[in-house]
Design an enzyme around this catalytic site. Structure first.
Site, PDB file in Angstrom:
ATOM      1  CG  ASP A 128      -2.128   1.075   1.155  1.00 15.74           C
ATOM      2  OD1 ASP A 128      -2.371   1.285   0.011  1.00 15.74           O
ATOM      3  OD2 ASP A 128      -2.554   1.545   2.151  1.00 15.74           O
ATOM      4  CD  GLU A 197      -5.830   5.459   4.411  1.00 12.51           C
ATOM      5  OE1 GLU A 197      -5.348   4.385   3.827  1.00 12.51           O
ATOM      6  OE2 GLU A 197      -5.224   5.962   5.510  1.00 12.51           O
ATOM      7  CD  GLU A 199      -5.382   3.124   0.024  1.00 17.40           C
ATOM      8  OE1 GLU A 199      -4.509   2.676  -0.825  1.00 17.40           O
ATOM      9  OE2 GLU A 199      -5.256   3.455   1.002  1.00 17.40           O
ATOM     10  CG  ASP A 231      -5.260   1.144   3.827  1.00 19.15           C
ATOM     11  OD1 ASP A 231      -5.535   0.155   4.676  1.00 19.15           O
ATOM     12  OD2 ASP A 231      -4.412   2.066   3.950  1.00 19.15           O
ATOM     13  CD  GLN A 238      -2.457   4.998  10.060  1.00 15.62           C
ATOM     14  OE1 GLN A 238      -3.723   5.113  10.150  1.00 15.62           O
ATOM     15  NE2 GLN A 238      -1.549   5.723   9.144  1.00 15.62           N
ATOM     16  CB  THR A 357      -5.870   8.416   1.256  1.00 13.28           C
ATOM     17  OG1 THR A 357      -5.968   7.432   2.302  1.00 13.28           O
ATOM     18  CG2 THR A 357      -7.329   9.117   1.270  1.00 13.28           C
ATOM     19  CD  GLU A 371      -7.067  14.487   3.147  1.00 11.52           C
ATOM     20  OE1 GLU A 371      -6.978  13.299   2.881  1.00 11.52           O
ATOM     21  OE2 GLU A 371      -7.195  15.370   2.127  1.00 11.52           O
TER      22      GLU A 371
HETATM   23 MN    MN Z   1      -3.689   3.397   2.589  1.00  8.38          MN
END
Ligand code: MN
Length: 413
Positions: A128, A197, A199, A231, A238, A357, A371
């Site tokens: 990723d 996310e 993607e 994701d 994290q 992302t 975000e």
């Molecule tokens: Mn990601």
């Protein structure tokens, strides 16, 4: 301009006109799992079509490779074989084509509504990336990380937890500090800041031997097709764990969409890389080529929707929370693949590459909750008045992708 005798394939809003012909894997009651190609609201059952003698030569070889329980044998053959098969299928399904074979093709069609789609390929390896400077720029308060300016930044992902979208995702447990950045001691428990996310995933065909890098044009040849990719991210896990790279914050689940849209089908939607700002470094030579600059990017409109339990109960439609486009990415998939192989790492058929992302420059193109909410300190407000800082139990995330260009038939994921 081509049209199909499958009526639903000509509807203006279909994702699967005759120009798309993506590959997938499905099952129906009492029959084995097998490969197929989407056309309108139907699936062309490749096993049935093979049995009806509709293919010969390279197309037959490719159809055999694509007719089993996973598309990996087709990914081993690569794009040229898939292209031969798609051309033959296009001729079989075209409205103004010879009608001699139509009854045999019709007998090999399965209504999509009566089929269950399964994961289209066995993920061989998963990487990723994080290739949007809009995403990273916002999160880092302006300039993206220094490394991202010079190379596609990524981490080795976890293939075992990649699943077809549509199923349940369990909120993971982990050690984390919450609120993020509060300086409190870490505790172990359910992730409070669960995020998505939006993607795009690239699926690779062919292989390069260990120790043999590829230039960016050779890497582009390895891009077999694409899917949407979520994701799922546990933000507080994290944030606390990431000293070397994310581990538990990402590995608990990754979702992909069921149809592999081929690189060939996306040819009309290939566009130039966005120009780099004057204060950004130029592309390093080993990740650069005229073809990549001219048409390495993909113009795919990408959206994410949220459907909360309250919305579902009230019969309300999902609310769009992201409206972005893949053309804004700072690095192309060919550059990601060339970068990953630049140290000699071997990439094989069935490798999955996540783009990172896909955020764009516009406010509504922020493609994850972190975000949108964490950076502003405020939740988003949905159409029904509910607010969300992070995903709550029972929320459903829906990703959509559609490529459009004036004068061409749109295709979707
Ligand atoms: Mn990601």
């Amino acid at each position: 301009a081509r049209r199909s005798w499958v009526a639903a394939a000509n509807a203006p809003d279909t994702d699967f006109p005759i120009q798309n012909l993506p590959f997938g894997v499905f099952r129906t009651a009492g029959a084995p799992i097998r490969g197929g190609v989407a056309i309108g609201d139907q699936i062309l059952d490749l096993s049935a079509a093979l049995g009806a003698g509709l293919f010969s030569d390279l197309a037959e070889h490719a159809a055999r490779a694509a007719s089993g329980r996973a598309l990996n044998p087709l990914l081993e053959l690569g794009g040229a074989a898939a292209s031969a098969l798609r051309h033959r299928i296009s001729d079989l399904l075209r409205r103004d084509g010879p009608s001699a074979e139509r009854a045999r093709v019709e007998a090999a069609l399965v209504p999509m509504a009566g089929a269950e789609l399964v994961c289209p390929f066995d993920v061989a390896d998963y990487t990723d990336y994080s290739c949007s400077i809009h995403h990273i720029g916002r999160l880092s308060g302006g300039r993206p990380w220094p490394a991202l300016q010079y190379l596609p930044v990524g981490y080795n992902g976890r293939r075992s937890s990649v699943r077809l979208g549509g199923g349940e995702v369990r909120r993971p447990n982990g050690q984390s500090v919450y609120p993020v950045g509060s300086g409190l001691a870490p505790t172990f428990g359910p992730e409070p800041a669960l995020d998505f996310e939006l993607e795009v995933g690239a699926v690779l065909g062919g292989s390069n031997a260990l120790g043999e890098p590829m230039d960016v044009d050779a890497a582009a040849e390895r891009l077999f097709g694409y899917c949407l990719l979520n994701d799922w991210s546990a933000r507080s896990i994290q944030m606390f764990e990431t000293a070397l790279g994310p581990l538990l914050g990402k590995s608990f689940h990754t979702s992909i969409s069921p149809w592999l849209v081929t690189d060939e089908a996306l040819a009309p939607f290939k566009v130039a890389l966005p120009p780099r700002a004057a204060d950004m470094p130029s592309v390093p030579a080993h990740l650069d080529s005229p073809a990549n600059r001219a048409q390495g990017a993909l113009d795919i409109a990408l959206e994410a929707y949220l459907l909360t339990p309250a919305m579902r109960q009230a019969g309300q439609a999902p609310d769009r929370v992201v409206n972005s486009n893949f053309k804004h990415m700072y690095w192309t998939f060919a550059q990601m693949v060339a970068h990953q192989a630049s140290n000699g790492c071997n990439l094989g058929p069935g490798d999955l590459v996540g783009s990172g992302t896909v955020s764009g420059p516009e406010d509504d193109a922020q493609a994850c909750l972190m975000e949108k909410t964490m950076m502003s300190g405020a939740p988003i407000t949905l159409a029904n008045g509910e607010t969300r800082m992070w995903l709550q139990d029972g929320d459903e995330v829906i990703l959509r992708g559609r490529a459009r260009r004036e004068g061409f038939v749109p295709i979707g994921f």
